[in-house]
Design an enzyme around this catalytic site. Structure first.
Site, PDB file in Angstrom:
ATOM      1  N   CYS A 246       0.835  -1.203   0.000  1.00  0.00           N
ATOM      2  CA  CYS A 246       0.000   0.000   0.000  1.00  0.00           C
ATOM      3  C   CYS A 246       0.876   1.261   0.000  1.00  0.00           C
ATOM      4  CB  CYS A 246      -0.969  -0.037   1.169  1.00  0.00           C
ATOM      5  SG  CYS A 246      -2.367   1.107   0.977  1.00  0.00           S
ATOM      6  N   HIS A 331      -3.867  -5.106  -0.135  1.00  0.00           N
ATOM      7  CA  HIS A 331      -3.468  -5.703   1.141  1.00  0.00           C
ATOM      8  C   HIS A 331      -3.528  -7.230   1.048  1.00  0.00           C
ATOM      9  CE1 HIS A 331      -3.249  -2.186   3.869  1.00  0.00           C
ATOM     10  NE2 HIS A 331      -4.042  -1.652   2.951  1.00  0.00           N
ATOM     11  N   ASP A 333      -2.617  -9.159   3.244  1.00  0.00           N
ATOM     12  CA  ASP A 333      -3.013  -9.596   4.586  1.00  0.00           C
ATOM     13  C   ASP A 333      -4.530  -9.558   4.760  1.00  0.00           C
ATOM     14  OD1 ASP A 333      -2.027  -6.735   4.336  1.00  0.00           O
ATOM     15  OD2 ASP A 333      -3.313  -6.540   6.083  1.00  0.00           O
TER      16      ASP A 333
END
Length: 362
Positions: A246, A331, A333
């Site tokens: 990001c 992202h 994650d």
């Protein structure tokens, strides 16, 4: 009553919840249907007022395990309806009590559908959550004149280094406003992490003998990091494998000669399709950013584009042609959102292991 006053003079009225206070922020929207707690505690929303497009939020409460930061920098929450009587076996408190505890004001009852249509046409606007609609013209002038987004990385980044212990690869994480879920993914792979402030120098990072360096997500304008931070990246990427996420992706691009620009209303949500150019595979991703890398500015001698956003073609991934370094705008994650791309953390681990093997056989 509580009011949202925008810099163009428009006023939206609703019922207040959370902390009873007035606040200023850049007003943005997210399309996520769940994950309101993770979004609210994501430091990428620092100095922003977040509008949820899903008509009901708060229906499964709040739990400590779902924090993405303990002291979020978000300025306010806007929704159509908040659940005052949620139910879930994991919940520890309600969304209104949670916001009150954190000092964050909220408004419900606003026509969020109409508001999002406005932003999609006119672009992101600054706004104020106010207890009165009097002097709305004065408020609009104040919002137009005031820079309320500058310096957010300085606010969101940790002030002191701290460890996240593990027993395998040593990872230095540069914190631009990190989500806890990034650290969770590294912990799953038993990495020994040391989190440093965004001001960390190459010398400080390399003195910790990292096997790899990760540049985290974060809020604000990436151009503010041009200078000491981009110089640090140029030095570190020559020495150890590097991954950016990001904001880390944008600053990595800036360090290697590219430029960034502010988007009309950004990407915020959990359903953004991204295509990997090499394979043609499309994965759905979680995203939260208001800036993007200018694809026309990329130095093709240094960087190659690895991923693009299917809807608008924006740059979603980069890889260095000379060094073991890469970055993604989305992202991997997730949290919240799909985990289609979490294998990128495994790719980072493989890159590190290959570098260690090469050193051993040198």
């Amino acid at each position: 009553m509580r009011y949202l006053i925008l810099e163009d003079g428009s006023i939206y009225a609703g019922e207040g919840f959370g902390r009873n206070k007035e606040t200023l922020g850049e007003v943005v929207f997210t399309t996520g249907m769940t994950g309101y707690q993770e979004a609210i505690t994501d430091q990428s929303y620092a100095n922003q007022i977040l509008v949820f497009t899903n008509p009901l939020i708060g229906n499964y409460g709040i739990t400590l395990a779902d924090y993405e930061s303990l002291e979020p920098g978000i300025k306010g929450v806007i929704c159509h309806q908040v659940a005052n009587h949620p139910t879930n076996w994991r919940m520890q408190t309600t969304l209104p009590k949670f916001l009150d505890h954190l000092g964050i004001p909220g408004i419900q009852g606003i026509d969020t559908r109409a508001w999002v249509k406005k932003i999609r046409v006119h672009g992101t606007l600054r706004g104020k959550i106010a207890n009165s609609k009097e002097d709305a013209e004065k408020v609009a002038q104040e919002l137009t004149a005031k820079d309320i987004t500058r310096g957010t990385i300085q606010q969101a980044s940790t002030k002191m280094p701290y460890p996240v212990p593990g027993s395998k690869r040593n990872i230095v994480v540069v914190d631009f406003g990190i989500k806890h879920s990034i650290l969770r993914e590294l912990s799953k792979r038993d990495c020994n992490c040391i989190v440093l402030p965004y001001t960390a120098t190459a010398e400080e990072i390399l003195s910790l003998y990292p096997d790899g360096v990760l540049l985290s997500n974060g809020p604000g304008d990436p151009e503010e990091m041009v200078g000491a931070t981009t110089e640090m990246i140029r030095e570190v990427e020559k020495r150890v494998p590097l991954m950016g996420i990001c904001m880390g992706h944008q600053v990595f691009a800036l360090a290697n000669g590219a430029k960034t620009y502010k988007m009309k209303f950004g990407h915020r949500g959990f359903n953004h399709p991204v295509q990997e150019i090499a394979t043609g595979n499309i994965g759905f991703t979680a995203q939260n950013h208001g800036y993007a890398v200018d694809k026309n500015s990329i130095d093709k001698d240094n960087l190659m584009i690895t991923h693009v956003e299917v809807n608008d073609g924006t740059v979603e991934g980069l890889k260095h042609k000379k060094y073991p370094a890469f970055s993604v705008q989305f992202h991997p994650d997730a949290t919240p959102g799909p985990h289609d791309e979490d294998s990128l953390f495994d790719y980072f681990m493989q890159m590190i292991d290959q570098g260690k093997d090469a050193k051993r056989h040198a």
